[in-house]
Design a protein around this motif. Structure first.
Motif, PDB file in Angstrom:
ATOM      1  N   ILE A 197      46.352  41.664  31.397  1.00  0.00           N
ATOM      2  CA  ILE A 197      47.598  41.870  30.646  1.00  0.00           C
ATOM      3  C   ILE A 197      48.819  41.617  31.523  1.00  0.00           C
ATOM      4  O   ILE A 197      49.768  40.941  31.105  1.00  0.00           O
ATOM      5  CB  ILE A 197      47.644  43.299  30.065  1.00  0.00           C
ATOM      6  N   THR A 198      48.793  42.142  32.741  1.00  0.00           N
ATOM      7  CA  THR A 198      49.999  42.089  33.579  1.00  0.00           C
ATOM      8  C   THR A 198      50.059  40.870  34.484  1.00  0.00           C
ATOM      9  O   THR A 198      51.111  40.545  35.014  1.00  0.00           O
ATOM     10  CB  THR A 198      50.092  43.353  34.450  1.00  0.00           C
ATOM     11  N   GLY A 199      48.929  40.190  34.677  1.00  0.00           N
ATOM     12  CA  GLY A 199      48.889  39.003  35.530  1.00  0.00           C
ATOM     13  C   GLY A 199      48.206  39.296  36.851  1.00  0.00           C
ATOM     14  O   GLY A 199      48.366  40.369  37.429  1.00  0.00           O
ATOM     15  N   GLY A 200      47.418  38.352  37.300  1.00  0.00           N
ATOM     16  CA  GLY A 200      46.701  38.510  38.559  1.00  0.00           C
ATOM     17  C   GLY A 200      45.207  38.551  38.340  1.00  0.00           C
ATOM     18  O   GLY A 200      44.718  38.442  37.211  1.00  0.00           O
ATOM     19  N   ARG A 201      44.501  38.702  39.432  1.00  0.00           N
ATOM     20  CA  ARG A 201      43.035  38.730  39.394  1.00  0.00           C
ATOM     21  C   ARG A 201      42.544  39.934  40.187  1.00  0.00           C
ATOM     22  O   ARG A 201      43.203  40.385  41.126  1.00  0.00           O
ATOM     23  CB  ARG A 201      42.459  37.450  39.994  1.00  0.00           C
ATOM     24  N   PRO A 202      41.367  40.462  39.844  1.00  0.00           N
ATOM     25  CA  PRO A 202      40.804  41.575  40.611  1.00  0.00           C
ATOM     26  C   PRO A 202      40.639  41.214  42.079  1.00  0.00           C
ATOM     27  O   PRO A 202      40.532  40.037  42.438  1.00  0.00           O
ATOM     28  CB  PRO A 202      39.448  41.815  39.953  1.00  0.00           C
ATOM     29  N   ASP A 203      40.582  42.235  42.921  1.00  0.00           N
ATOM     30  CA  ASP A 203      40.530  41.993  44.362  1.00  0.00           C
ATOM     31  C   ASP A 203      39.166  41.532  44.859  1.00  0.00           C
ATOM     32  O   ASP A 203      39.025  41.107  45.997  1.00  0.00           O
ATOM     33  CB  ASP A 203      41.008  43.225  45.149  1.00  0.00           C
ATOM     34  N   SER A 204      38.122  41.620  44.011  1.00  0.00           N
ATOM     35  CA  SER A 204      36.803  41.134  44.409  1.00  0.00           C
ATOM     36  C   SER A 204      35.940  40.911  43.174  1.00  0.00           C
ATOM     37  O   SER A 204      36.362  41.170  42.048  1.00  0.00           O
ATOM     38  CB  SER A 204      36.134  42.110  45.389  1.00  0.00           C
ATOM     39  N   ASP A 205      34.738  40.417  43.398  1.00  0.00           N
ATOM     40  CA  ASP A 205      33.810  40.068  42.323  1.00  0.00           C
ATOM     41  C   ASP A 205      33.087  41.334  41.859  1.00  0.00           C
ATOM     42  O   ASP A 205      32.373  41.958  42.648  1.00  0.00           O
ATOM     43  CB  ASP A 205      32.810  39.039  42.851  1.00  0.00           C
ATOM     44  N   PRO A 206      33.214  41.710  40.584  1.00  0.00           N
ATOM     45  CA  PRO A 206      32.552  42.939  40.136  1.00  0.00           C
ATOM     46  C   PRO A 206      31.033  42.871  40.195  1.00  0.00           C
ATOM     47  O   PRO A 206      30.366  43.898  40.243  1.00  0.00           O
ATOM     48  CB  PRO A 206      33.036  43.097  38.691  1.00  0.00           C
ATOM     49  N   PHE A 207      30.482  41.658  40.199  1.00  0.00           N
ATOM     50  CA  PHE A 207      29.030  41.535  40.220  1.00  0.00           C
ATOM     51  C   PHE A 207      28.454  41.488  41.628  1.00  0.00           C
ATOM     52  O   PHE A 207      27.246  41.399  41.809  1.00  0.00           O
ATOM     53  CB  PHE A 207      28.593  40.339  39.378  1.00  0.00           C
ATOM     54  N   HIS A 208      29.330  41.590  42.621  1.00  0.00           N
ATOM     55  CA  HIS A 208      28.909  41.752  44.009  1.00  0.00           C
ATOM     56  C   HIS A 208      29.730  42.878  44.623  1.00  0.00           C
ATOM     57  O   HIS A 208      30.506  42.659  45.549  1.00  0.00           O
ATOM     58  CB  HIS A 208      29.089  40.438  44.784  1.00  0.00           C
ATOM     59  N   PRO A 209      29.553  44.092  44.066  1.00  0.00           N
ATOM     60  CA  PRO A 209      30.394  45.196  44.520  1.00  0.00           C
ATOM     61  C   PRO A 209      30.070  45.623  45.940  1.00  0.00           C
ATOM     62  O   PRO A 209      28.905  45.667  46.339  1.00  0.00           O
ATOM     63  CB  PRO A 209      30.071  46.310  43.524  1.00  0.00           C
ATOM     64  N   ALA A 210      31.093  45.931  46.693  1.00  0.00           N
ATOM     65  CA  ALA A 210      30.912  46.359  48.078  1.00  0.00           C
ATOM     66  C   ALA A 210      30.271  47.738  48.131  1.00  0.00           C
ATOM     67  O   ALA A 210      30.357  48.518  47.187  1.00  0.00           O
ATOM     68  CB  ALA A 210      32.265  46.377  48.786  1.00  0.00           C
ATOM     69  N   ASP A 211      29.647  48.013  49.271  1.00  0.00           N
ATOM     70  CA  ASP A 211      29.048  49.328  49.484  1.00  0.00           C
ATOM     71  C   ASP A 211      30.100  50.380  49.808  1.00  0.00           C
ATOM     72  O   ASP A 211      29.810  51.562  49.781  1.00  0.00           O
ATOM     73  CB  ASP A 211      28.051  49.278  50.647  1.00  0.00           C
ATOM     74  N   ALA A 212      31.291  49.961  50.164  1.00  0.00           N
ATOM     75  CA  ALA A 212      32.311  50.909  50.601  1.00  0.00           C
ATOM     76  C   ALA A 212      33.641  50.596  49.937  1.00  0.00           C
ATOM     77  O   ALA A 212      33.913  49.468  49.545  1.00  0.00           O
ATOM     78  CB  ALA A 212      32.458  50.854  52.121  1.00  0.00           C
ATOM     79  N   LEU A 213      34.438  51.635  49.793  1.00  0.00           N
ATOM     80  CA  LEU A 213      35.803  51.493  49.324  1.00  0.00           C
ATOM     81  C   LEU A 213      36.721  52.015  50.415  1.00  0.00           C
ATOM     82  O   LEU A 213      36.394  52.980  51.096  1.00  0.00           O
ATOM     83  CB  LEU A 213      36.033  52.338  48.067  1.00  0.00           C
ATOM     84  N   ASP A 214      37.856  51.384  50.578  1.00  0.00           N
ATOM     85  CA  ASP A 214      38.847  51.921  51.503  1.00  0.00           C
ATOM     86  C   ASP A 214      39.421  53.198  50.902  1.00  0.00           C
ATOM     87  O   ASP A 214      39.768  53.230  49.719  1.00  0.00           O
ATOM     88  CB  ASP A 214      39.978  50.914  51.744  1.00  0.00           C
ATOM     89  N   GLY A 215      39.529  54.234  51.698  1.00  0.00           N
ATOM     90  CA  GLY A 215      40.137  55.460  51.226  1.00  0.00           C
ATOM     91  C   GLY A 215      39.201  56.292  50.366  1.00  0.00           C
ATOM     92  O   GLY A 215      38.006  56.024  50.251  1.00  0.00           O
ATOM     93  N   ASP A 216      39.762  57.311  49.732  1.00  0.00           N
ATOM     94  CA  ASP A 216      39.007  58.231  48.895  1.00  0.00           C
ATOM     95  C   ASP A 216      38.610  57.547  47.590  1.00  0.00           C
ATOM     96  O   ASP A 216      39.483  57.029  46.879  1.00  0.00           O
ATOM     97  CB  ASP A 216      39.877  59.461  48.614  1.00  0.00           C
ATOM     98  N   PRO A 217      37.311  57.522  47.239  1.00  0.00           N
ATOM     99  CA  PRO A 217      36.887  56.808  46.020  1.00  0.00           C
ATOM    100  C   PRO A 217      37.601  57.289  44.758  1.00  0.00           C
ATOM    101  O   PRO A 217      38.020  56.471  43.936  1.00  0.00           O
ATOM    102  CB  PRO A 217      35.382  57.088  45.959  1.00  0.00           C
ATOM    103  N   ALA A 218      37.742  58.598  44.602  1.00  0.00           N
ATOM    104  CA  ALA A 218      38.386  59.118  43.386  1.00  0.00           C
ATOM    105  C   ALA A 218      39.852  58.703  43.330  1.00  0.00           C
ATOM    106  O   ALA A 218      40.369  58.350  42.264  1.00  0.00           O
ATOM    107  CB  ALA A 218      38.261  60.643  43.337  1.00  0.00           C
ATOM    108  N   ALA A 219      40.522  58.713  44.477  1.00  0.00           N
ATOM    109  CA  ALA A 219      41.940  58.331  44.514  1.00  0.00           C
ATOM    110  C   ALA A 219      42.107  56.839  44.238  1.00  0.00           C
ATOM    111  O   ALA A 219      43.028  56.428  43.523  1.00  0.00           O
ATOM    112  CB  ALA A 219      42.549  58.692  45.864  1.00  0.00           C
ATOM    113  N   GLU A 220      41.210  56.013  44.780  1.00  0.00           N
ATOM    114  CA  GLU A 220      41.281  54.569  44.550  1.00  0.00           C
ATOM    115  C   GLU A 220      41.029  54.257  43.072  1.00  0.00           C
ATOM    116  O   GLU A 220      41.693  53.411  42.484  1.00  0.00           O
ATOM    117  CB  GLU A 220      40.270  53.832  45.434  1.00  0.00           C
ATOM    118  N   LEU A 221      40.063  54.959  42.480  1.00  0.00           N
ATOM    119  CA  LEU A 221      39.801  54.765  41.052  1.00  0.00           C
ATOM    120  C   LEU A 221      41.008  55.195  40.224  1.00  0.00           C
ATOM    121  O   LEU A 221      41.399  54.502  39.282  1.00  0.00           O
ATOM    122  CB  LEU A 221      38.571  55.570  40.631  1.00  0.00           C
ATOM    123  N   ALA A 222      41.611  56.324  40.577  1.00  0.00           N
ATOM    124  CA  ALA A 222      42.756  56.841  39.813  1.00  0.00           C
ATOM    125  C   ALA A 222      43.894  55.833  39.764  1.00  0.00           C
ATOM    126  O   ALA A 222      44.540  55.666  38.722  1.00  0.00           O
ATOM    127  CB  ALA A 222      43.229  58.162  40.417  1.00  0.00           C
TER     128      ALA A 222
END
Length: 197
Positions: free
Chosen positions: A58-83
């Motif tokens: 809707i707003t323009g742009g592309r996701p930061d990575s491929d959802p079908f090859h999800p990384a094992d780690a997220l930078d920062g707190d997972p709940a905060a990144e999801l929020a």
């Protein structure tokens, strides 16, 4: 389904996903899930990227990575990144003019209620994946499943055939409620447990 109904379903699905992620014990991030070969952390990252895709469509742009090859780690707190991502998606839908008939999505343009419900379906099923994988008593609600059902009926068979996004539908056993039937239709075993993996 009306415009506001789709947004309400999305709001409920986002709340469900956030609640489940907040309940993941630190020791459970590498646990197996109903998504074959993906850990809890990978399912969360997949869900986060998918939701990012719905907002950015809707707003323009592309996701930061491929959802079908999800990384094992997220930078920062997972709940905060999801929020952050869930807020951005909610803001994107809230920013659509009231007379908008179709919204862009990663699946192509859809009527706004179905676009929001498609994002909700993705969020809700992955919330359920994480909940059952981590032993949380937070089932997919019948009410949320009812809100998702129209988009599942319209889109899932096409996505299954064209992109192999969903596993084959499972048999709907007599006595299943709407949530169990939806999970079976999406290729999930509604009674999956870590012991079965």
């Amino acid at each position: 389904m009306e415009h506001t109904q789709g947004i309400e379903v999305l709001t409920r699905a986002h709340a469900y996903l956030a609640e489940v992620v907040a309940g993941v014990p630190e020791s459970a991030w590498s646990a197996p899930t109903p998504c074959a070969e993906w850990t809890v952390r990978q399912v969360l990252n997949h869900a986060r990227i998918d939701q990012q895709g719905y907002g950015l469509a809707i707003t323009g742009g592309r996701p930061d990575s491929d959802p079908f090859h999800p990384a094992d780690a997220l930078d920062g707190d997972p709940a905060a990144e999801l929020a952050k991502v869930l807020r951005a998606v909610a803001d994107a839908y809230a920013g659509l003019p009231a007379d908008t008939e179709q919204a862009p999505t990663p699946l192509g343009p859809l009527p706004v209620p179905l676009a929001a419900a498609a994002a909700a379906m993705d969020a809700a099923v992955h919330a359920w994946d994480i909940a059952v994988a981590t032993g949380q008593d937070r089932p997919l609600s019948v009410e949320l499943a009812e809100g998702i059902w129209p988009v599942a009926e319209r889109l899932v068979d096409h996505l299954r055939d064209a992109y192999q996004v969903f596993a084959p539908a499972r048999e709907v056993v007599p006595g299943y409620d709407r949530a169990e039937a939806l999970l079976a239709f999406l290729g999930r075993d509604p009674h999956w447990s870590p012991a079965a993996s």
